[in-house]
Scaffold this motif. Structure first.
Motif, short mmCIF file in Angstrom:
data_model
loop_
_atom_site.label_atom_id
_atom_site.label_comp_id
_atom_site.label_asym_id
_atom_site.label_seq_id
_atom_site.Cartn_x
_atom_site.Cartn_y
_atom_site.Cartn_z
N ARG A 160 0.85 -1.20 0.00
CA ARG A 160 0.00 0.00 0.00
C ARG A 160 0.87 1.24 0.00
NH1 ARG A 160 -5.21 1.66 0.95
NH2 ARG A 160 -5.51 3.67 1.99
N VAL A 161 0.46 2.19 -0.80
CA VAL A 161 1.14 3.49 -0.86
C VAL A 161 0.08 4.57 -0.67
CG1 VAL A 161 2.56 5.05 -2.21
CG2 VAL A 161 2.86 2.57 -2.45
N GLU A 162 0.37 5.52 0.23
CA GLU A 162 -0.53 6.65 0.44
C GLU A 162 0.27 7.94 0.27
OE1 GLU A 162 -2.40 6.54 4.21
OE2 GLU A 162 -3.45 4.65 3.86
N GLY A 163 -0.34 8.92 -0.33
CA GLY A 163 0.29 10.23 -0.48
C GLY A 163 -0.68 11.33 -0.06
N VAL A 164 -0.21 12.23 0.78
CA VAL A 164 -1.02 13.37 1.20
C VAL A 164 -0.56 14.56 0.36
CG1 VAL A 164 -1.70 14.87 3.10
CG2 VAL A 164 -1.21 12.45 3.53
N VAL A 165 -1.49 15.14 -0.38
CA VAL A 165 -1.17 16.21 -1.32
C VAL A 165 -2.00 17.45 -0.98
CG1 VAL A 165 -0.98 16.84 -3.75
CG2 VAL A 165 -0.84 14.44 -3.08
N ARG A 166 -1.33 18.59 -0.90
CA ARG A 166 -2.05 19.85 -0.70
C ARG A 166 -2.56 20.33 -2.06
NH1 ARG A 166 -2.64 21.26 4.03
NH2 ARG A 166 -3.95 22.95 3.25
N VAL A 167 -3.86 20.64 -2.10
CA VAL A 167 -4.47 21.07 -3.36
C VAL A 167 -5.23 22.38 -3.18
CG1 VAL A 167 -4.66 18.73 -4.29
CG2 VAL A 167 -6.52 19.64 -2.89
N ASP A 168 -4.94 23.11 -2.08
CA ASP A 168 -5.70 24.34 -1.85
C ASP A 168 -5.41 25.40 -2.90
OD1 ASP A 168 -3.14 24.47 -0.93
OD2 ASP A 168 -3.62 25.23 1.07
N ARG A 169 -4.27 25.29 -3.60
CA ARG A 169 -3.97 26.22 -4.70
C ARG A 169 -4.26 25.61 -6.07
NH1 ARG A 169 1.74 29.14 -2.86
NH2 ARG A 169 0.99 29.94 -0.84
N LEU A 170 -4.87 24.46 -6.05
CA LEU A 170 -5.23 23.77 -7.30
C LEU A 170 -6.72 23.43 -7.26
CD1 LEU A 170 -2.16 21.36 -7.54
CD2 LEU A 170 -2.58 23.36 -8.96
N PRO A 171 -7.57 24.42 -7.44
CA PRO A 171 -9.02 24.17 -7.30
C PRO A 171 -9.56 23.17 -8.31
CG PRO A 171 -8.58 26.34 -8.25
CD PRO A 171 -7.27 25.82 -7.75
N GLU A 172 -8.94 23.10 -9.50
CA GLU A 172 -9.44 22.15 -10.49
C GLU A 172 -9.19 20.71 -10.05
OE1 GLU A 172 -5.23 23.24 -11.44
OE2 GLU A 172 -7.06 24.31 -10.90
N VAL A 173 -8.07 20.47 -9.36
CA VAL A 173 -7.79 19.13 -8.85
C VAL A 173 -8.75 18.79 -7.71
CG1 VAL A 173 -6.07 17.64 -7.74
CG2 VAL A 173 -5.37 19.24 -9.54
N ALA A 174 -8.96 19.76 -6.82
CA ALA A 174 -9.91 19.53 -5.72
C ALA A 174 -11.30 19.22 -6.26
CB ALA A 174 -9.95 20.75 -4.81
N ALA A 175 -11.72 19.95 -7.29
CA ALA A 175 -13.04 19.70 -7.87
C ALA A 175 -13.10 18.32 -8.51
CB ALA A 175 -13.35 20.78 -8.91
N ALA A 176 -12.01 17.90 -9.15
CA ALA A 176 -11.99 16.58 -9.79
C ALA A 176 -12.08 15.47 -8.75
CB ALA A 176 -10.72 16.42 -10.63
N VAL A 177 -11.42 15.65 -7.60
CA VAL A 177 -11.50 14.66 -6.51
C VAL A 177 -12.93 14.55 -6.00
CG1 VAL A 177 -10.80 14.15 -4.14
CG2 VAL A 177 -9.10 14.91 -5.81
N GLU A 178 -13.57 15.70 -5.79
CA GLU A 178 -14.96 15.68 -5.30
C GLU A 178 -15.90 15.09 -6.34
OE1 GLU A 178 -15.54 19.74 -4.27
OE2 GLU A 178 -14.54 19.56 -2.32
N ASP A 179 -15.65 15.35 -7.62
CA ASP A 179 -16.48 14.76 -8.67
C ASP A 179 -16.35 13.24 -8.68
OD1 ASP A 179 -17.34 17.23 -9.43
OD2 ASP A 179 -15.95 17.44 -11.11
N ALA A 180 -15.18 12.75 -8.27
CA ALA A 180 -14.96 11.30 -8.24
C ALA A 180 -15.52 10.66 -6.97
CB ALA A 180 -13.46 10.99 -8.35
N GLY A 181 -16.11 11.49 -6.09
CA GLY A 181 -16.71 10.96 -4.87
C GLY A 181 -15.82 11.08 -3.64
N GLY A 182 -14.62 11.66 -3.81
CA GLY A 182 -13.70 11.79 -2.69
C GLY A 182 -13.91 13.07 -1.91
N GLU A 183 -13.16 13.20 -0.81
CA GLU A 183 -13.27 14.37 0.05
C GLU A 183 -11.92 15.07 0.14
OE1 GLU A 183 -14.77 13.34 3.85
OE2 GLU A 183 -16.74 12.69 3.12
#
Length: 583
Positions: free
Chosen positions: A63-86
């Motif tokens: 298992r590999v986990e990565g914590v990524v800050r996306v507060d300056r990347l709103p399009e990535v944050a929106a894509a995560v939420e569109d995929a059902g993630g938080e």
């Protein structure tokens, strides 16, 4: 940026957590310690192909986990939420599981997602470059793609326009080839359809006619039998000869029960029911008599029905199981015949469309070539300047954008693309062949990278190229896996300095074996290997200043406690510190 990477049961790493920060992070360690597993873990997070052989021996799942800050990347944050993630507090957790049996699962923000979705989410976040990318850079396609990336949005828009026109032209020419090649077959098909439609038109069947006529023929063919049965049934219900019948019997029974009604209410109820039966029998007897009277023997009508059915059967043998299916076939065939009868017009229309598309494609190709030539000049200047910072002061990188002229096409073939009066070979990516040319020394003739660059020079060219591309298509995090292979001495110092400069505007993670590069790190992580005699495991340790000196000493001399190596390590760190402070 990447804040943290957690790895479990991957290769020689049993369980480790790598905390990252801004700037330059270097990862070092002895050969075989598992440094490359960090890059392998990142590859899995980026949606790379899962290798079951990388699962730690004895473990069920890596298992590999990565914590990524996306507060300056709103399009990535929106894509995560569109995929059902938080997305929590501006950060998202990306994860990948790989089982020893080969099953792979991906997660984004806690939601299970396809691996392809994970790749799409991670693509704008991290760019990974390894030694394999150096070999890929020798390929013509990779060099053209690098130039297109450097060209930015303007060139990308021109390329999109061109590829869309190319796709449409290919589809048009495929259809044109098919229509021309099958002209004879289409004419034969049209004749067959026309004959069949004429047969259907001659008979002129009505919907459901075959079912109706089948019932009528059966009735006419057995008229005598039907009439005799009806008359006998009518006689049994209500006899005209005075014999016993059902109506008289039920009336008698009703009379008997009606006579004792006053003695028992149930007898009265039965009498009433018999009265209903008597009325019903009377109605049925009348209907049966009427039915018998209507049945006539009509040989002429029977013959006409049989003849009509034979004509309908001839159609259903060829064109459908029933007349409704025959009519449906006729509708489809009429539409198809219209298409076939207009073959010549279709060919003319396709050729006109082909000419229009070729003209538009030629214009798009010309515009794309012009943009590539302009970008090639700028890219050569930028990379040449970068090479000067990487201890190659006399090197020059040029980007050659050329076209290949071809002879006129043979009869019947579509041939090359006519651009500005020149017949050029074209592909889905344009009419250009792009090649990177390196002149490593003063007075040297520029040569293709595959012929004119040593391993160390190729490493620096790739680093310089990536720095140049970062200015036009930036990503928050760069990962370099031993891209300094073949580099040493003063060149290695310059590579470390340039990576540190790149780390001022982006997060940079470097796996290296060079102490000159490691000295420029803002954070230095070492992969340590231990063994209990049966299982080898590696862990990640963030070094403090004293530990960094010892690690650099080991990298310099192979001896962590050598006084000479320690002094050299301190000197490297001081030089790197001064260079970073000077900006």
């Amino acid at each position: 940026m990447l804040e943290e990477i957690r790895i479990s049961s991957l290769g020689v790493i049993e369980s480790s957590t790598l905390e990252l920060g801004p700037g330059l992070t270097v990862i070092t360690g002895e050969t075989g310690a598992g440094k490359t597993m960090i890059v392998t873990a990142l590859g899995l997070l980026l949606g790379g192909r899962a290798d079951t052989g990388a699962v730690r021996t004895g473990a069920r799942t890596a298992r590999v986990e990565g914590v990524v800050r996306v507060d300056r990347l709103p399009e990535v944050a929106a894509a995560v939420e569109d995929a059902g993630g938080e997305v929590e507090d501006g950060a998202v957790v990306l994860a990948r599981n790989v089982s020893a049996e080969g099953r792979s699962r991906a997660f984004a923000g806690g939601a299970s997602v396809p691996v392809s979705t994970l790749a799409e989410l991670a693509e704008p976040l991290v760019a990974v470059h390894g030694q394999s990318d150096q070999h890929r850079l020798l390929r013509a396609r990779a060099q053209r793609e690098a130039l297109d990336r450097f060209g930015g949005e303007t060139l990308a828009g021109l390329l999109t326009t061109y590829t869309d026109l190319h796709r449409r032209l290919e589809a048009t020419e495929r259809e044109l080839d098919e229509v021309v090649a099958t002209a004879r077959e289409r004419a034969q098909e049209a004749d067959l359809l026309r004959f069949g439609l004429q047969e259907v038109e001659a008979v002129a069947p009505e919907p459901g006619e075959d079912v109706v006529l089948a019932a009528e023929e059966s009735r006419l063919g057995f008229a005598d039998t039907l009439r005799a049965a009806a008359e006998q049934a009518r006689e049994a219900l209500s006899s005209e000869q005075g014999g016993p019948d059902a109506l008289a019997t039920s009336s008698a029974a009703r009379t008997l029960l009606d006579g004792v009604r006053e003695h028992d209410a149930e007898a009265g109820e039965l009498a009433d029911r018999l009265a209903e039966i008597t009325y019903l029998l009377s109605d049925v007897a009348a209907d049966v008599a009427s039915y018998a009277a209507r049945i006539d023997t009509d040989p002429a009508r029977l013959a006409a029905v049989s003849e009509r059915r034979a004509a309908l059967t001839a159609l259903t043998r060829k064109y459908g199981e029933s007349i409704d299916e025959v009519l449906a076939w006729a509708d489809r065939s009429a539409t198809r015949l219209l298409d076939l009868d207009h073959t010549d017009e279709r060919i003319e229309a396709l050729r006109a469309e082909q000419a229009d598309l070729r003209r538009d494609l030629a214009a798009a190709a010309g515009a794309l070539s012009a943009a590539r030539r302009e970008a090639a000049g700028r890219l050569g200047e930028v990379v040449t300047a970068e090479l000067g910072l990487l201890a190659m002061p006399h090197a020059r990188l040029g980007v050659d954008v050329r076209q290949v002229e071809v002879p006129p096409p043979e009869a019947g073939s579509h041939g090359p693309l006519l651009v500005d009066g020149r017949r050029l070979r074209y592909t889905a990516s344009g009419v250009d062949e792009v090649e990177l040319l390196l002149a490593a020394n003063t007075g040297a003739e520029p040569r293709p990278l595959a012929k004119g660059a040593s391993g160390g020079e190729l490493s620096r060219v790739m680093l310089a190229l990536e720095v140049a591309l970062a200015g036009t298509s930036p990503v928050p995090t760069f990962v370099f896996d031993e891209v300094d292979a073949g580099v040493g001495g003063a060149a290695a110092v310059e590579v470390g300095r340039r990576l540190a400069q790149l780390a001022r505007s982006a997060q940079v993670l470097v796996v290296t074996h060079l102490p000159q590069v490691a000295a420029y790190a803002d954070r230095h992580v070492v992969v340590e290997k231990s063994s209990d005699g049966t299982v080898t495991s590696s862990g990640l340790t963030l070094l403090d200043d004293e530990q960094r000196e010892r690690e650099l000493s080991r990298m310099l001399a192979g001896l962590a406690d050598s006084d000479t190596a320690l002094a050299h390590a301190r000197e490297l760190l001081d030089v790197a510190q001064e260079a970073r402070a000077a900006g």
